[in-house]
Design a protein around this motif. Structure first.
Motif, PDB file in Angstrom:
ATOM      1  N   LEU A  65       0.791  -1.227   0.000  1.00 36.98           N
ATOM      2  CA  LEU A  65       0.000   0.000   0.000  1.00 36.98           C
ATOM      3  C   LEU A  65       0.827   1.283   0.000  1.00 36.98           C
ATOM      4  N   LEU A  66       2.090   1.230   0.337  1.00 35.50           N
ATOM      5  CA  LEU A  66       2.904   2.456   0.346  1.00 35.50           C
ATOM      6  C   LEU A  66       2.870   3.202  -0.986  1.00 35.50           C
ATOM      7  N   PRO A  67       2.880   2.509  -2.132  1.00 32.40           N
ATOM      8  CA  PRO A  67       2.811   3.245  -3.398  1.00 32.40           C
ATOM      9  C   PRO A  67       1.475   3.955  -3.612  1.00 32.40           C
ATOM     10  N   CYS A  68       0.473   3.649  -2.804  1.00 36.07           N
ATOM     11  CA  CYS A  68      -0.854   4.261  -2.959  1.00 36.07           C
ATOM     12  C   CYS A  68      -0.955   5.625  -2.284  1.00 36.07           C
ATOM     13  N   PHE A  69       0.087   6.068  -1.608  1.00 35.17           N
ATOM     14  CA  PHE A  69       0.046   7.365  -0.944  1.00 35.17           C
ATOM     15  C   PHE A  69       0.386   8.484  -1.923  1.00 35.17           C
ATOM     16  N   ALA A  70      -0.341   9.589  -1.803  1.00 35.31           N
ATOM     17  CA  ALA A  70      -0.056  10.790  -2.592  1.00 35.31           C
ATOM     18  C   ALA A  70       1.025  11.600  -1.884  1.00 35.31           C
ATOM     19  N   GLU A  71       1.514  12.607  -2.550  1.00 39.15           N
ATOM     20  CA  GLU A  71       2.540  13.475  -1.977  1.00 39.15           C
ATOM     21  C   GLU A  71       2.087  14.144  -0.679  1.00 39.15           C
ATOM     22  N   ASP A  72       0.778  14.385  -0.543  1.00 38.17           N
ATOM     23  CA  ASP A  72       0.277  15.053   0.660  1.00 38.17           C
ATOM     24  C   ASP A  72       0.156  14.105   1.852  1.00 38.17           C
ATOM     25  N   GLY A  73       0.537  12.828   1.674  1.00 35.54           N
ATOM     26  CA  GLY A  73       0.514  11.874   2.775  1.00 35.54           C
ATOM     27  C   GLY A  73      -0.798  11.133   2.943  1.00 35.54           C
ATOM     28  N   LYS A  74      -1.732  11.324   2.028  1.00 35.40           N
ATOM     29  CA  LYS A  74      -3.034  10.648   2.120  1.00 35.40           C
ATOM     30  C   LYS A  74      -3.090   9.508   1.114  1.00 35.40           C
ATOM     31  N   LEU A  75      -3.862   8.474   1.484  1.00 34.91           N
ATOM     32  CA  LEU A  75      -4.076   7.385   0.536  1.00 34.91           C
ATOM     33  C   LEU A  75      -4.878   7.892  -0.654  1.00 34.91           C
ATOM     34  N   THR A  76      -4.483   7.453  -1.816  1.00 35.38           N
ATOM     35  CA  THR A  76      -5.211   7.799  -3.034  1.00 35.38           C
ATOM     36  C   THR A  76      -6.285   6.739  -3.281  1.00 35.38           C
ATOM     37  N   PRO A  77      -7.202   6.970  -4.217  1.00 37.59           N
ATOM     38  CA  PRO A  77      -8.213   5.961  -4.526  1.00 37.59           C
ATOM     39  C   PRO A  77      -7.599   4.780  -5.292  1.00 37.59           C
ATOM     40  N   CYS A  78      -6.631   4.180  -4.712  1.00 38.92           N
ATOM     41  CA  CYS A  78      -5.904   3.041  -5.278  1.00 38.92           C
ATOM     42  C   CYS A  78      -6.718   1.765  -5.016  1.00 38.92           C
ATOM     43  N   GLU A  79      -6.917   0.954  -6.027  1.00 38.33           N
ATOM     44  CA  GLU A  79      -7.739  -0.256  -5.878  1.00 38.33           C
ATOM     45  C   GLU A  79      -7.159  -1.212  -4.844  1.00 38.33           C
ATOM     46  N   ARG A  80      -5.832  -1.330  -4.800  1.00 40.22           N
ATOM     47  CA  ARG A  80      -5.204  -2.191  -3.783  1.00 40.22           C
ATOM     48  C   ARG A  80      -5.577  -1.745  -2.387  1.00 40.22           C
ATOM     49  N   ALA A  81      -5.519  -0.433  -2.161  1.00 43.46           N
ATOM     50  CA  ALA A  81      -5.852   0.118  -0.846  1.00 43.46           C
ATOM     51  C   ALA A  81      -7.322  -0.120  -0.537  1.00 43.46           C
ATOM     52  N   ARG A  82      -8.161   0.138  -1.478  1.00 44.74           N
ATOM     53  CA  ARG A  82      -9.609  -0.045  -1.291  1.00 44.74           C
ATOM     54  C   ARG A  82      -9.916  -1.497  -0.907  1.00 44.74           C
ATOM     55  N   GLN A  83      -9.347  -2.442  -1.643  1.00 41.01           N
ATOM     56  CA  GLN A  83      -9.600  -3.861  -1.375  1.00 41.01           C
ATOM     57  C   GLN A  83      -9.065  -4.286  -0.012  1.00 41.01           C
ATOM     58  N   ARG A  84      -7.843  -3.847   0.309  1.00 43.02           N
ATOM     59  CA  ARG A  84      -7.251  -4.285   1.575  1.00 43.02           C
ATOM     60  C   ARG A  84      -7.964  -3.666   2.764  1.00 43.02           C
ATOM     61  N   LEU A  85      -8.341  -2.395   2.671  1.00 41.94           N
ATOM     62  CA  LEU A  85      -9.050  -1.751   3.774  1.00 41.94           C
ATOM     63  C   LEU A  85     -10.436  -2.374   3.951  1.00 41.94           C
ATOM     64  N   HIS A  86     -11.080  -2.717   2.851  1.00 40.31           N
ATOM     65  CA  HIS A  86     -12.374  -3.402   2.943  1.00 40.31           C
ATOM     66  C   HIS A  86     -12.193  -4.758   3.639  1.00 40.31           C
ATOM     67  N   ALA A  87     -11.169  -5.493   3.265  1.00 46.81           N
ATOM     68  CA  ALA A  87     -10.899  -6.789   3.894  1.00 46.81           C
ATOM     69  C   ALA A  87     -10.600  -6.628   5.381  1.00 46.81           C
ATOM     70  N   GLN A  88      -9.890  -5.562   5.735  1.00 46.60           N
ATOM     71  CA  GLN A  88      -9.573  -5.316   7.143  1.00 46.60           C
ATOM     72  C   GLN A  88     -10.852  -5.044   7.936  1.00 46.60           C
ATOM     73  N   ILE A  89     -11.758  -4.280   7.366  1.00 47.95           N
ATOM     74  CA  ILE A  89     -13.040  -4.009   8.033  1.00 47.95           C
ATOM     75  C   ILE A  89     -13.830  -5.307   8.194  1.00 47.95           C
ATOM     76  N   THR A  90     -13.839  -6.143   7.168  1.00 54.94           N
ATOM     77  CA  THR A  90     -14.531  -7.427   7.241  1.00 54.94           C
ATOM     78  C   THR A  90     -13.939  -8.296   8.354  1.00 54.94           C
ATOM     79  N   ASP A  91     -12.618  -8.328   8.455  1.00 54.49           N
ATOM     80  CA  ASP A  91     -11.952  -9.094   9.513  1.00 54.49           C
ATOM     81  C   ASP A  91     -12.332  -8.563  10.895  1.00 54.49           C
ATOM     82  N   ILE A  92     -12.341  -7.266  11.048  1.00 59.70           N
ATOM     83  CA  ILE A  92     -12.690  -6.657  12.336  1.00 59.70           C
ATOM     84  C   ILE A  92     -14.139  -6.980  12.690  1.00 59.70           C
TER      85      ILE A  92
END
Length: 113
Positions: A65-92
């Motif tokens: 996910l590190l490549p999904c960060f923009a210069e301003d330090g925020k996650l971009t709408p990167c599909e990898r990030a979206r999928q992994r964060l969704h999976a993390q919420i499902t796990d929680i």
């Protein structure tokens, strides 16, 4: 900058920084004396790593996910990030359901006492 300076500036232990470096998460060079030397942007990169670790991701996820960060330090709408964060919420959610069931069983046992 050396690992001690990076640790001071980020609040992360030198041991953790070395671990991140060994796992390929931090750019560094070895100086002639064997010390690691980190470029200035590493300070922000460490903050991003910590952000991802704090939400429960492991180092493999962080690396993806590190490549999904923009210069301003925020996650971009990167599909990898979206999928992994969704999976993390499902796990929680699954862990929370399991804890609720365990709590109900404990409360039932306590009520029987």
């Amino acid at each position: 900058m050396r690992v001690g300076e990076l640790a001071r500036r980020t609040g992360v232990s030198p041991r953790a920084l070395r671990h991140y470096d060994q796992n390929g998460l931090l750019p560094s060079q070895r100086l002639a004396n064997g010390y690691r030397d980190f470029p200035e942007p590493t300070v922000e990169r460490v903050r991003r790593i910590r952000q991802l670790l704090e939400i429960g991701l492991d180092l493999d996820d962080v690396a993806r996910l590190l490549p999904c960060f923009a210069e301003d330090g925020k996650l971009t709408p990167c599909e990898r990030a979206r999928q992994r964060l969704h999976a993390q919420i499902t796990d929680i959610d699954a862990r929370m359901a399991s804890l609720r069931a365990t709590r109900r069983m404990l409360a039932d046992e306590l009520a029987r006492l």
